[in-house]
Design an enzyme around this catalytic site. Sequence first.
Site, PDB file in Angstrom:
ATOM      1  N   LYS A  92      35.743   7.718  15.510  1.00 46.36           N
ATOM      2  CA  LYS A  92      37.136   8.191  15.560  1.00 46.36           C
ATOM      3  C   LYS A  92      37.234   9.535  14.845  1.00 46.36           C
ATOM      4  CE  LYS A  92      41.850   6.543  14.497  1.00 46.36           C
ATOM      5  NZ  LYS A  92      42.632   5.489  13.803  1.00 46.36           N
TER       6      LYS A  92
ATOM      7  N   SER B 261      46.345   3.719  16.596  1.00 46.36           N
ATOM      8  CA  SER B 261      45.888   5.077  16.777  1.00 46.36           C
ATOM      9  C   SER B 261      44.430   5.201  17.220  1.00 46.36           C
ATOM     10  CB  SER B 261      46.081   5.853  15.472  1.00 46.36           C
ATOM     11  OG  SER B 261      45.260   5.310  14.453  1.00 46.36           O
TER      12      SER B 261
ATOM     13  N   SER C 201      45.911  -0.155  13.718  1.00 44.24           N
ATOM     14  CA  SER C 201      45.335   0.910  14.538  1.00 44.24           C
ATOM     15  C   SER C 201      43.963   0.628  15.131  1.00 44.24           C
ATOM     16  CB  SER C 201      45.260   2.212  13.739  1.00 44.24           C
ATOM     17  OG  SER C 201      46.537   2.809  13.688  1.00 44.24           O
TER      18      SER C 201
END
Lengths: 474, 475
Positions: free
Chosen positions: A72, A147, A171
Amino acid sequence: MRKTAALLEKRQISSEELVKQYLTRIEEADPQINAFITCSGEEALAQARDADRRRARGEALSPWDGIPIAVKDNISTMGLRTTCASKFLAEYVPVFDAAVVENVRKAGLPILGKTNLDEFAMGSSSEYSAFGVTKNPHDLERVAGGSSGGSAAAVAAGEAPWALGTDTGGSIRQPAAFCGVVGLKPTYGRVSRYGVVALAPSLDQVGPLATCVEDAAILFSLLAGPDRRDAISSQSRPFSLPEWDLDSVRGLRVGVPKEFFGSGLNPEVEQAVNACLGELERLGAQLQSISLYTNEYAIETYLTIVTAEASSCLARFDGVRYGRRVEAADSNTMFAKSRAAGFGPEVKRRIMLGTYVLSAKQYKLFYEQAQRVRALIQQDVAQALKQVDLIVTPTTPNTAFKIGEKRNPLEMYLSDLYTALANLSGIPALSLPCGRDSRGLPIGIQFMGRHFEEELLFQAAYAVEQTQRRGEDA
Amino acid sequence: MPKYDTVIGLEIHVALLTKSKLFCGCSTTFGGEPNSQCCPICLGLPGALPRLNERAVEYAIKAGLALNCTIHEISRFDRKNYYYPDLPKAYQITQEFYPLCTDGYLEYFYGDSLARTKITRIHLEEEAGKLIHSGASIIDSDYSLVDYNRAGIPLIEIVTAPDIRSPQQARIFLEQLRLLLNYIGVSDTKMEEGSLRCDANISLKPLGSTQLGTRVELKNLNSFRALERALTYEERRQGEILDRGDKVNQESRTWDERRGRTLPMRSKADALDYRFFPEPDLPRLKLRPGWVEEIKSTIPELPMERLSRYEREYGLSRYEATFFVNYPDFGQLCEKLAAMGWEGSRAANLLMGEYARLAREKGHLTPERLAGLLEIIEDGLISSNQTADVLEELFNSNLSAREIVLEKGWQVLADTDELQALIGEVLQGNVELVERYRAGETKLYGFFVGQVMRATEGKADPKIVNDLLRKELGT
Ligand SMILES: [Zn+2]
């Protein structure tokens, strides 16, 4: 991953070939899905060739040496830009690796690239990215969640075998549920946060996303453990893989909190979760209806804390040392202009909210009150986990929504309705795919347990996963 | 008669002498190449996390103990949020809500009386970086550069109660505080390098009133002198405002050293809201059991203890003892000489006179060489008025005091026969004056002494000269 590891071990495939396969897949699929902000194909291939040479010499760093990973893009990677999906950091190249990146490099995992997210991890759909929305591989008109939407979509689309995500209020778990992959938010403090760009330090955790429970556990075993650079992780313990035995759920007391099954829960999701609960019961678990009355306050509490901490954590992006700078005659104007130009609307909204709740006049009313409620939530969860060994809920009230569907920020904040509780109380929580809705969209079931008892989550999720597979095979 | 009571409180920032910074391993050495002592942590790079330096905690506890504070087993760090280019994270990690040390005091002599100033709190915090302006100040600079070498150096902030009653007392308090910190070795307290900084709050109230007046905060006090001068200026300025029947404005003012006046910086209305909240990156600071006791055992003798010991053991006057306490290098020599059996007042006499001037210029002599000097004075080899000459030589040669005197032929002329003869010669050469003296003009006595001393180049033992002279003159 065991199969891949065995193939690598027997030289039936090389790491270079493996990485090439994934890069090809990224080339094919990512123009539609947009899971990656940055693809580091060349570096990954070089790392793969290193892994192959190590294997040839019998010096593999781990059984997983040469199996690539996606990271990420709010996790620092030395020499590889780390944008946090923000214009502010579009050119920012870290000079150090995050602790988790060090860990996966130590195990020999080539890094395929950096995955998309909501800007600074603020969001639940990856729509708030300065690099475009990530689409759900199961339906390109829908969001991948957020996210960590990029990481979940990359794994779901076969662009990466596994990935690292971060979870502050859901997330990892929410996009895992939306994309039909396994995602774990570990116990707060179990995995070092060093090098992870902070959203809310009292809630943030790094965790794995993978296609199956065992892979998630394998990746987690590479991440967990104390790190002296993260003062909060100093009490952490390493994690070793559990026995994979369906019998391990026999006699487990599984709590089903009624507050998570009320109005607002999509009936198809409820049905799927209930079916899984039935499987657990058949495997010998004892289901108990429990109450987590504080979950009603979780979202407000979460938002107060997350915005407060984020407003402070993001203040360092002032244009002085790195990132976006808009020149101005004096430093205050330079700060303001740089931040105005660098941040997207959701980031600005949360900074404003956080600045407000921390202001001298509002502090007691909001931040202090939120801390008190948080303490109540922690007590409530601890109380529940005295009665039961595990808590099982849906991961999200609904399946993936359409891109652009949620225009109102408040609606978006409600995406964390079932997930924020684990962050507020620091307990580990895992999302496992559990069937699909009538549109074919994945549904997620969430397992929560006591601090540092990830092993139990993995075992229970594994048991459910195996019965599902048997069902599919039949 | 003054019409107002002056009320002063001080906030002192002290840089601790740890090798590394408060939250990272970077060096704290002063004067390095700009931005050569930085890392992701003290630069506040995204993802970097603080890690507490235990030594800094130890030093803060040590200061707390030396200042008679309660040391809290549990304290906490907080964030103080504000934007400034020298502040890498745009927040400072400090201890706002639960400081490490509270409720202490410092005792010191102010004039003849013992004063006690309360210490409200001592907390740990991190230092900011340093701006280097292209022009003379931030206002008239085209650009400014930032040096982050200083960013993250551990500080303690010491806050006093508004207990101080005059600018002079403020200065003496600060001097005594600095001395104490030097004694316990937690800081080098160099005001010129910024490792000791002081802000002051001052207000006036009608004589005897219990109601505190409006306070003004004074900044940019870069020396002890500046502290006293700024407070004196501000005392007068506020007095004049109150005399006119006006109100003092609550504000921060900066000391303009060149013009000798304070100037307004910002009023309370534009005070910043620092949005303090608990630092989530650090767990509570919990002191391990026994640690405070361990630290306590490392605290050396403190200035006030030493002062009373010097008075008691060496029979020194307050003035002498204070000198030795304030200048521990001299104090140590005094102690060594005392250990060799020399009386404190003799050592003081020697060390505080001409020696002090020479030693500050050239460095100290060994106690053995000083003892050699005391010895020949005691033996009467030289007279006390020759001490300065011998001292001067001691700094310039490797010879002992005795060797110097003998080599230079400076020894006292103590041979009675020789002196008797000399005196006879002097008296015979001044027959007229001798008669006038005998007739009652006794003030001429000094003239005869002078003549004898001149004839011996000052080496005659004054006591013997006196005895013989009086006998000869028949008085
Ligand atoms: Zn550093």
